[in-house]
Design a protein around this motif. Sequence first.
Motif, PDB file in Angstrom:
ATOM      1  N   MET A 158       0.852  -1.191   0.000  1.00  0.00           N
ATOM      2  CA  MET A 158       0.000   0.000   0.000  1.00  0.00           C
ATOM      3  C   MET A 158       0.887   1.240   0.000  1.00  0.00           C
ATOM      4  N   ILE A 159       0.600   2.166  -0.876  1.00  0.00           N
ATOM      5  CA  ILE A 159       1.338   3.425  -0.884  1.00  0.00           C
ATOM      6  C   ILE A 159       0.423   4.544  -0.376  1.00  0.00           C
ATOM      7  N   LYS A 160       0.996   5.731  -0.187  1.00  0.00           N
ATOM      8  CA  LYS A 160       0.254   6.809   0.478  1.00  0.00           C
ATOM      9  C   LYS A 160      -1.073   7.115  -0.227  1.00  0.00           C
ATOM     10  N   SER A 161      -1.068   7.150  -1.562  1.00  0.00           N
ATOM     11  CA  SER A 161      -2.309   7.472  -2.283  1.00  0.00           C
ATOM     12  C   SER A 161      -3.372   6.394  -2.053  1.00  0.00           C
ATOM     13  N   GLU A 162      -2.937   5.137  -1.894  1.00  0.00           N
ATOM     14  CA  GLU A 162      -3.900   4.061  -1.612  1.00  0.00           C
ATOM     15  C   GLU A 162      -4.439   4.164  -0.193  1.00  0.00           C
ATOM     16  N   LEU A 163      -3.575   4.562   0.724  1.00  0.00           N
ATOM     17  CA  LEU A 163      -4.012   4.796   2.103  1.00  0.00           C
ATOM     18  C   LEU A 163      -5.095   5.880   2.113  1.00  0.00           C
ATOM     19  N   ILE A 164      -4.837   6.952   1.374  1.00  0.00           N
ATOM     20  CA  ILE A 164      -5.815   8.047   1.308  1.00  0.00           C
ATOM     21  C   ILE A 164      -7.128   7.546   0.698  1.00  0.00           C
ATOM     22  N   ALA A 165      -7.027   6.767  -0.369  1.00  0.00           N
ATOM     23  CA  ALA A 165      -8.237   6.250  -1.026  1.00  0.00           C
ATOM     24  C   ALA A 165      -9.050   5.380  -0.067  1.00  0.00           C
ATOM     25  N   ARG A 166      -8.361   4.560   0.729  1.00  0.00           N
ATOM     26  CA  ARG A 166      -9.077   3.691   1.673  1.00  0.00           C
ATOM     27  C   ARG A 166      -9.768   4.523   2.750  1.00  0.00           C
ATOM     28  N   LEU A 167      -9.103   5.570   3.197  1.00  0.00           N
ATOM     29  CA  LEU A 167      -9.699   6.419   4.238  1.00  0.00           C
ATOM     30  C   LEU A 167     -10.889   7.206   3.676  1.00  0.00           C
ATOM     31  N   VAL A 168     -10.781   7.634   2.432  1.00  0.00           N
ATOM     32  CA  VAL A 168     -11.885   8.368   1.804  1.00  0.00           C
ATOM     33  C   VAL A 168     -13.108   7.451   1.710  1.00  0.00           C
ATOM     34  N   GLU A 169     -12.837   6.195   1.347  1.00  0.00           N
ATOM     35  CA  GLU A 169     -13.922   5.229   1.214  1.00  0.00           C
ATOM     36  C   GLU A 169     -14.612   4.982   2.562  1.00  0.00           C
ATOM     37  N   ALA A 170     -13.804   4.926   3.628  1.00  0.00           N
ATOM     38  CA  ALA A 170     -14.362   4.643   4.951  1.00  0.00           C
ATOM     39  C   ALA A 170     -14.995   5.886   5.577  1.00  0.00           C
ATOM     40  N   ASN A 171     -14.707   7.079   5.030  1.00  0.00           N
ATOM     41  CA  ASN A 171     -15.232   8.329   5.604  1.00  0.00           C
ATOM     42  C   ASN A 171     -15.874   9.174   4.504  1.00  0.00           C
ATOM     43  N   PRO A 172     -17.018   8.693   3.975  1.00  0.00           N
ATOM     44  CA  PRO A 172     -17.607   9.362   2.799  1.00  0.00           C
ATOM     45  C   PRO A 172     -18.031  10.807   3.074  1.00  0.00           C
ATOM     46  N   HIS A 173     -18.104  11.210   4.346  1.00  0.00           N
ATOM     47  CA  HIS A 173     -18.487  12.591   4.645  1.00  0.00           C
ATOM     48  C   HIS A 173     -17.315  13.555   4.507  1.00  0.00           C
ATOM     49  N   LEU A 174     -16.097  13.034   4.286  1.00  0.00           N
ATOM     50  CA  LEU A 174     -14.936  13.919   4.166  1.00  0.00           C
ATOM     51  C   LEU A 174     -14.525  14.082   2.704  1.00  0.00           C
ATOM     52  N   TYR A 175     -14.055  15.283   2.382  1.00  0.00           N
ATOM     53  CA  TYR A 175     -13.518  15.508   1.040  1.00  0.00           C
ATOM     54  C   TYR A 175     -12.157  14.839   0.926  1.00  0.00           C
ATOM     55  N   GLN A 176     -11.845  14.368  -0.268  1.00  0.00           N
ATOM     56  CA  GLN A 176     -10.533  13.754  -0.495  1.00  0.00           C
ATOM     57  C   GLN A 176      -9.410  14.722  -0.116  1.00  0.00           C
ATOM     58  N   ARG A 177      -9.577  16.015  -0.453  1.00  0.00           N
ATOM     59  CA  ARG A 177      -8.469  16.944  -0.163  1.00  0.00           C
ATOM     60  C   ARG A 177      -8.253  17.101   1.342  1.00  0.00           C
ATOM     61  N   ASP A 178      -9.325  16.959   2.135  1.00  0.00           N
ATOM     62  CA  ASP A 178      -9.153  17.008   3.588  1.00  0.00           C
ATOM     63  C   ASP A 178      -8.402  15.769   4.081  1.00  0.00           C
ATOM     64  N   VAL A 179      -8.769  14.607   3.540  1.00  0.00           N
ATOM     65  CA  VAL A 179      -8.081  13.380   3.949  1.00  0.00           C
ATOM     66  C   VAL A 179      -6.607  13.471   3.574  1.00  0.00           C
ATOM     67  N   GLU A 180      -6.313  14.041   2.404  1.00  0.00           N
ATOM     68  CA  GLU A 180      -4.910  14.222   2.008  1.00  0.00           C
ATOM     69  C   GLU A 180      -4.175  15.092   3.018  1.00  0.00           C
ATOM     70  N   ARG A 181      -4.834  16.162   3.474  1.00  0.00           N
ATOM     71  CA  ARG A 181      -4.187  17.050   4.449  1.00  0.00           C
ATOM     72  C   ARG A 181      -4.007  16.367   5.786  1.00  0.00           C
ATOM     73  N   ILE A 182      -4.994  15.544   6.171  1.00  0.00           N
ATOM     74  CA  ILE A 182      -4.902  14.837   7.457  1.00  0.00           C
ATOM     75  C   ILE A 182      -3.718  13.879   7.440  1.00  0.00           C
ATOM     76  N   VAL A 183      -3.630  13.079   6.376  1.00  0.00           N
ATOM     77  CA  VAL A 183      -2.533  12.109   6.273  1.00  0.00           C
ATOM     78  C   VAL A 183      -1.190  12.856   6.225  1.00  0.00           C
ATOM     79  N   GLY A 184      -1.145  13.931   5.436  1.00  0.00           N
ATOM     80  CA  GLY A 184       0.079  14.719   5.345  1.00  0.00           C
ATOM     81  C   GLY A 184       0.477  15.284   6.694  1.00  0.00           C
TER      82      GLY A 184
END
Lengths: 102, 98
Positions: free
Chosen positions: B1-27
Amino acid sequence: MANRTVTRADLAEAVYQEVGLSRNESADLVEAILSEISGSLVSGENVKISSFGSFLVRDKGRRIGRNPKTGEEVSIEPRRVLSFRASQVLKDRINSSLTGGS
Amino acid sequence: MIKSELIARLVEANPHLYQRDVERIVGTVFEEISAALARNERVELRGFGAFSVKRRPARLGRNPRTGEQVHVSEKFAPYYKTGKALRERLNRKKPHAV
């Protein structure tokens, strides 16, 4: 240098400050990140975080070890261990900050 | 799993969050860990593991090709120790069970 320890609470606070989710949700997201990474590793999949580092799952074979206190031989069973390889970016950042040169 | 896949999995599990927010959280999470290590602080995430910095003192090394002595200056190396809970999960009988 006061060597404090950073914990989950500090990571959650940073997410709270940076992204503006609630404190509770920030903590949940930190936990979710750690849990996704752990899940991947437990399923045998390596995890690579660019500009941070890679977590690698490695299989260790059986070997004969020795109890250093008694000298007794013991069999160490095959097991899986993690190794972390820091990215060059992280190594460089730590060294330029701590050695005072780059 | 690479960082972009981690972000994709988190986006899937948290549909109320925008992808760009999840990217910022992981970052932010990895930035905080990196910044702490750059301050020579320890990062302890109970159950997951602990990050710390180990000092490698200056030493005299040798160029393996020429045998020439070379000065190797002091270095700092990031180190990760697996947490107890994660180490145990890695070695369960059925590691593929959830």
